[in-house]
Design an enzyme around this catalytic site. Sequence first.
Site, PDB file in Angstrom:
ATOM      1  N   GLU A  33       0.848  -1.186   0.000  1.00  0.00           N
ATOM      2  CA  GLU A  33       0.000   0.000   0.000  1.00  0.00           C
ATOM      3  C   GLU A  33       0.890   1.244   0.000  1.00  0.00           C
ATOM      4  O   GLU A  33       1.757   1.385   0.851  1.00  0.00           O
ATOM      5  CB  GLU A  33      -0.918   0.003   1.223  1.00  0.00           C
ATOM      6  N   GLY A  38      -7.194   0.785   3.678  1.00  0.00           N
ATOM      7  CA  GLY A  38      -8.610   1.127   3.659  1.00  0.00           C
ATOM      8  C   GLY A  38      -9.065   1.788   2.387  1.00  0.00           C
ATOM      9  O   GLY A  38     -10.257   1.863   2.117  1.00  0.00           O
ATOM     10  N   HIS A 436     -46.110  -1.729   8.976  1.00  0.00           N
ATOM     11  CA  HIS A 436     -46.634  -0.356   9.007  1.00  0.00           C
ATOM     12  C   HIS A 436     -46.258   0.290  10.340  1.00  0.00           C
ATOM     13  O   HIS A 436     -46.289  -0.384  11.376  1.00  0.00           O
ATOM     14  CB  HIS A 436     -48.157  -0.375   8.853  1.00  0.00           C
TER      15      HIS A 436
END
Length: 453
Positions: A33, A38, A436
Amino acid sequence: MKSFDAIVIGGGQAGPFLAARMVEKGMKVALIERKFLGGTCVNAGCMPTKTLVASARAAHVARSGAVYGVNIPGEIAIDMKVVRSRAEAVTMNARNGLIGWFAGMDGMTVIYGHARFEDPKTVSVNGETLTAPRIFLNVGARPVIPDLPGINDIDYLTSTSIIHLDTLPRHLAVIGGSYIGLEFAQMYRRFGAEVSVIEHGPKLASREDEDISDAIADVLRSEGIDIHTGVSDIAFARSSDGITVATDSARIDASHVLIATGRKPNTDDLGLDAAGVITDKHGYITVDDKLATNVEGIWALGDCNGHGAFTHTSYNDFEIAAANLLDGDDRNLSSRIPAYALYIDPPLGRVGMTEKQARASGRKIMISTRPMSRVGRANERGETKGFMKVIADAETKKILGAAILGIEGDEVIHGIIDAMNAGTTYPALQWSVPIHPTVSELIPTLLGDLKPV
């Protein structure tokens, strides 16, 4: 030269999880990286921006309190330093979680640096040479900076840099009327800045049907955002108190400029030529239905392959690769049904085809729409902007696509996403008995109103 069973280049939302699965299988894996684990989601995308969106909504709700009988004395003040530190904390918690997770894995070697191919099986990083029979590219994308007159003479913001602002702009000019730009436009308007959106195309969010685009514009205008579409010329110049943005139809006195005109893949400095990996004219790595490149032993996952620019599509790339390579499964990229959200407030949840795409397909289609003003939950909450829309195949009875622009639209859309992935016909879904009072309870009613067009 150091040898591994696999090398993963890029620490976004696909590669690291695939690396972890390979380590679980007893493989020796190098994860490279160049900056932060991330990827965009954790560091400059979903997590910090949606944290900022939450702060902006809190300000909006506080200002609207009197409508609900809640009187808050005095002016609503925004502490941008607290806003920024909260977003930064969310990012750091996620990033540090990944660091700790990988540190505890035997067989995982995390290397920070810029990787380049030497040949199809070899990469160099920090002066070292690594080799593996399998190499996975998960290098992501970055903001595009257009070549506009005067742009190099001003200090502009991108979606990466704007999240670090700890002061409130006097007037934010957003160049680009698509998803990233619109989220920041509403966010900073709710923080208290004057905001102008400047879009080259005739509509905002041009990927959407015109009725959706128009409704999005109505939402933003209702909050005092100035929208300019169909702009053909844009130029920038420093002024005594900020930046002048001149277009063919307006002159905007801005304090800050956000460039939100798209993103491009981080593939131009990987030495792909040395590996023989093919990209398209935009720099996206060409992959087949299994995410394999044209070079045996090299795969491309996430934003850099041009098949979705979202965290969820990147993660699904990991799932496809892991299923095929580690689990003996047969998963294909082409089976993925596109779905995404626009995180203005109210949000837009989208899945499948637009009406325009469905008509162009030659199918006999049915369409149903319903305004959010006819949804009980929306009325109870006093948030009635937007509408629902669903498109179905008149012959197969399958749902082709849907858009829900309205309160909780980003969550409600999942009922339709699940139905489409399961191959459920709309008559079967119409007989479900939802709870509902919710927004989702209107889906069967919406489907029951489908009419041929």
